[in-house]
Design an enzyme around this catalytic site. Structure first.
Site: not given
Length: 584
Positions: A295, A432-434
């Site tokens: 992140r 992406y990545e949350g």
């Protein structure tokens, strides 16, 4: 055509003058991270990125990755550029020396990350995910697994991926169905399908190591039943040589809005052989080791796009003549509204760089400082800042791309200028990545509550101490007001979330942005103190002008955002969702 030039002067200013990165050389294992080494790495990385990676940005985007009978064919030049990247040692910059890495600070690898992402974010994704895969295996893998995979991942000779998402399991990983059945030899056979796998198949590296979330037959239901498995594209013999191809394949690749040269794969595991990494049913904990640092990585992707957008918008505005400004000049850079957009772009980019690099330095301190209390405080800072770095900078990448198009006018909408690509490439970063909504929920649901609210309390005390040390009133006064409002809202969220999380969940994105603006304000306060000592007076004056724009035009939004974030949402959420279609 858009071009990217590494902002070496500002990077070095942030590292040395604002953050005093030289102090990392005092930590065990970082003795070689001297000022001279850091400057040399930045200079050589800039030459490599500008000469090898940047020229591929638009051509690779135009061609894109192609799927053909299970193989992925990347645009011309990508494989050759990746080989040069690996051969020059850029992939191994901060990986551990035990596995062939150079062992330099994490923050220095993030400096290179920003450069790569400004020059060609599609290219940057391949080594970026490899580093994340390395970090997860290093943290929880057995000695045998580490020795078999990490030396090649450390140098970038092999690539890595993260295989989480499935068609029915996006953010809700509890819905994962991929099965891992134990074999007699201690391995597992994996059956299932994973989607949105960045770099899942290509020919740039000799092998691809997939880190896969799956369930064993006796695993409990839900998220507590997930385990992590290392699944190589090619089997690895005991001596490290490659054997037969594993039973996994790329079923297709996605046709995307942007990052065309980065292949986003659907991967089928058809009895693929894998080995468990870490303890059974600890898969989600293992993945978060990789995901949290990933992140931060994605935040640097956003920062790179911010810089790309800002550079090109300023250059174009200085050359483009249209009408006359109130001062009688013709270049649009002298039109007030254009100047407002450009200063907004520079204000977010330069302060965002300080925020991201500061967070990365704290990763190094948390890992290496000999004092346990210092390590704890540094880790608190990393935990708190990670959702801000990821969410704010990726939102900013998209927003500043839009401002760049606006600066170009109709020409920005035309593909040949290369500016619309920034918008197309940047949007995925917020997903992406949350997603950034998940980052905001992580901030208010977890980070504000950890250790009795210790994380934000420590940071607010740090900002107050810097405010008390003084500075320009036009920055100190609005920053103090924004900080006080943020502290009040934080207490409201901490006290109210456990009883009824609806209000905080509804306002969490506004809260994260308010928090980010305060953090950027703090970055500007620190930057001005450093600028006061800078030998280049024009550089220092530019910092003051940009900071004043931020303080008077952008920072005040934090107060409003705090108020909207804490407004009751239950009356709205209590209504039926069917009302959203009532006017259709």
């Amino acid at each position: 055509m858009a071009h990217y030039k590494v902002p070496q002067k500002d990077i070095l200013f942030a590292l040395h003058d604002v953050l005093e990165v030289d102090k990392l050389a005092e930590l065990p294992g970082f003795e070689e991270a001297t000022s001279e080494i850091i400057d040399g790495v930045v200079d050589e990385a800039a030459k490599f990125v500008e000469g090898v990676i940047e020229p591929l940005r638009e051509s690779a985007d135009a061609v894109g990755a192609r799927w053909q009978d299970g193989d992925v064919i990347l645009p011309d030049g990508m494989k050759e550029a990746y080989k040069q990247f690996v051969d020059a040692g850029w992939a191994s910059l901060s990986t551990h020396t035990d596995f062939g890495g150079q062992g330099l600070p994490f923050v220095l690898s993030k400096v290179v990350e920003e450069m790569l992402c400004g020059a060609n974010v599609s290219f940057a994704l391949y080594p970026g995910l490899t580093s994340s895969c390395f970090e997860a295996i290093e943290a929880v893998g057995s000695d045998e697994i580490k020795q078999l995979y990490l030396p090649k991942l450390a140098t970038g000779e092999w690539c890595g991926t993260m295989c989480l998402t499935e068609p029915q399991a996006g953010s809700d990983l509890a819905a994962i169905k991929t099965k891992a059945t134990p074999n007699d030899d201690g391995s597992y056979s994996l059956e299932g399908m994973k989607i949105f796998i960045t770099g899942g198949e290509h020919q740039m590296a000799d092998n691809i190591v997939h880190l896969v979330l799956a369930r064993t037959p006796d695993a409990p239901a839900g998220i507590k039943g997930l385990s992590t498995f290392v699944v190589p594209k090619y089997m690895v013999n005991d001596d490290g040589s490659l054997g037969e191809r594993n039973q996994l394949r790329c079923v297709s690749i996605e046709h995307k809005m942007g990052i065309h040269a980065s292949c986003t794969c659907t991967m089928g595991f058809d009895g693929a052989k894998g080995w468990m990494v870490g303890e059974p049913n600890h898969g989600i904990q293992n993945m978060f080791i990789m995901m949290n640092l990933a992140r931060i990585m994605v935040g640097f992707q956003g920062l790179g796009q911010c810089e790309l957008a800002t550079q090109n918008a300023i250059a174009y505005a200085g050359e483009r003549k249209q009408g006359k400004s109130f001062a009688g000049t013709e270049a649009i850079i002298d039109h007030p509204d254009v100047r407002r957009m450009l200063l907004t772009m520079r204000a977010y980019t330069e302060a965002g760089r300080v925020m991201a690099l500061d967070t990365s330095m704290h990763v190094d301190i948390a890992n290496r400082h000999p004092d346990a209390a210092e390590r704890e405080a540094a880790q608190d800072h990393v935990e708190l800042m990670t959702p801000l770095v990821k969410a704010f900078l990726t939102d900013a990448g998209f927003e500043l791309g839009s401002l760049a198009v606006q600066t170009y006018g109709g020409h920005g909408f035309i593909r040949e200028h290369g500016i619309e690509q920034i918008i197309r490439d940047s949007k995925i970063l917020a997903l992406y990545e949350g997603t950034n909504g998940i980052q905001a929920m992580d901030l208010v649901r977890r980070k504000l509550q950890l250790h009795g609210g210790r994380l934000p309390g420590r940071y607010f005390a740090r900002v107050r101490a810097d405010l008390d040390a003084g500075g320009p009133e036009w920055l100190v006064d609005p920053l103090r007001e924004a900080l006080e409002q943020l502290e009040t809202t934080t207490k409201t969220f901490q006290e109210g979330f456990r009883d009824d999380p609806t209000d905080a969940a509804y306002g969490c994105c506004d809260y994260l942005r308010a928090f980010s603006l305060v953090t950027l304000g703090h970055a500007w306060l620190r930057s001005l103190r450093a600028a006061d000592k800078h030998r280049d007076s024009a550089f220092a004056e530019a910092k003051y002008v940009t900071a004043q724009h931020f303080a008077t035009r952008l920072l005040p939004h934090a107060v409003t955002l705090c108020r909207t974030a804490s407004a009751p949402a239950t009356p709205i959420m209590g209504k039926s969702a069917a009302l959203l279609n009532a006017a259709a």
